[in-house]
Design a protein around this motif. Sequence first.
Motif, PDB file in Angstrom:
ATOM      1  N   LYS A  49      50.782  31.996  17.224  1.00  9.57           N
ATOM      2  CA  LYS A  49      49.459  31.958  16.622  1.00  9.57           C
ATOM      3  C   LYS A  49      49.034  30.524  16.328  1.00  9.57           C
ATOM      4  O   LYS A  49      49.865  29.685  15.969  1.00  9.57           O
ATOM      5  N   GLN A  54      45.858  34.914  17.864  1.00  8.44           N
ATOM      6  CA  GLN A  54      47.125  35.139  18.548  1.00  8.44           C
ATOM      7  C   GLN A  54      46.973  34.733  20.007  1.00  8.44           C
ATOM      8  O   GLN A  54      46.019  35.124  20.670  1.00  8.44           O
ATOM      9  N   GLU A 324      61.498  30.845  19.487  1.00  7.25           N
ATOM     10  CA  GLU A 324      61.826  31.782  18.418  1.00  7.25           C
ATOM     11  C   GLU A 324      61.720  33.204  18.935  1.00  7.25           C
ATOM     12  O   GLU A 324      60.831  33.520  19.722  1.00  7.25           O
ATOM     13  N   TRP A 326      62.374  36.838  16.943  1.00  8.64           N
ATOM     14  CA  TRP A 326      62.857  37.590  15.799  1.00  8.64           C
ATOM     15  C   TRP A 326      62.038  38.859  15.627  1.00  8.64           C
ATOM     16  O   TRP A 326      60.922  38.971  16.129  1.00  8.64           O
ATOM     17  N   SER A 327      62.597  39.826  14.964  1.00  7.12           N
ATOM     18  CA  SER A 327      61.948  41.122  14.792  1.00  7.12           C
ATOM     19  C   SER A 327      61.049  41.110  13.560  1.00  7.12           C
ATOM     20  O   SER A 327      61.428  40.594  12.514  1.00  7.12           O
ATOM     21  N   ALA A 328      59.860  41.690  13.708  1.00  9.01           N
ATOM     22  CA  ALA A 328      58.941  41.811  12.570  1.00  9.01           C
ATOM     23  C   ALA A 328      59.232  43.038  11.724  1.00  9.01           C
ATOM     24  O   ALA A 328      58.598  43.253  10.706  1.00  9.01           O
ATOM     25  N   LYS A 329      60.178  43.843  12.164  1.00 11.14           N
ATOM     26  CA  LYS A 329      60.487  45.085  11.445  1.00 11.14           C
ATOM     27  C   LYS A 329      61.309  44.798  10.191  1.00 11.14           C
ATOM     28  O   LYS A 329      62.094  43.870  10.161  1.00 11.14           O
TER      29      LYS A 329
END
Length: 329
Positions: A49, A54, A324, A326-329
Amino acid sequence: MQSMSQHIAKGMAVLALFSAPATLGTAANIVSTTMPQVLPQPSGVYRFKVGDVQIVALSDGTAPQDLHKLLQGTTAARTDAALAREFLANPVQTSINVFVLEMGSRHVMIDTGVGDLFGPGSGGRLTDSLASAGIRAEQIDDILVTHVHPDHVGGLVRGGQTMFPNAVVHFGKPDLDYFVEPAKGSNAHADTQASEEAVKMLKPYLDAGKVATFTRNIEVVPGITATPHPGHTPGSAFYTLTTKDGAIVFIGDIVHAAAVQFSAPGVSIMYDAEPRLAVDVRKKAFAEFAEKRTLIAAPHLSFPGVGYVRKTGENYQWIPINYENWSAK
């Protein structure tokens, strides 16, 4: 003058160099370096972003470049030495990157990749990458073309079908005269194949009234400004997205061979319509980007092609953004 597509075909013939150890270095200091044999990749998607926008970097794949034949203002020996410093050897697989900006309900694409124009195994992965990103072709509202070369407009039409039926295609008007309507320009384009391919890709959009051209600095869509930078082609342009929290510049083809042209920005490439002007654009842009620490995105730097230019002595260095995942969960 050989076309871009012909040079890609020749590059494919020498890709076996990448599957075996290579000798890198100067004649006085030759070392053997193991070059990995890279395997086919899944479709490429990288999201980030800038402010509230985005941006999705999409890989259209890679294509080989024989830099010995393509680069001008240098020698094969100097090119090999520059590549060796980056643990590369000629020919070099070069990224073809496309970017989609998700601006609320509006989807803006920067370039379209090569489509089928370079043949099997060289680019043509944009459709897969769009699918992986969950972006449908009919969602694209605007396509901002940095310049009308086949690896930037080749994705507009595939198999005779318009790929982005709802999109308006924007680019610098001098490229329309140079590639599509050369009789109206001061010079007929030397590469007739590139002109034929440009007509094939743009004519359906022209016929549908979905082409918008510009000749000066202009806000092409809200929040994105086009600035002409002729040299690589007469209509080459940058596109700058400005948000309240930052900006990014999509630079087009001011650099093709990062390992060579950042350390020697005076080196041009045979695709440049006006090599001296293209070199001048590159030098001025690198200096400004380095001074202002500008975030830039480029179609032919290693995917995702996003990062910064740093001044190093009299020349420059490419600093990609940190990867990067990584999971947003």
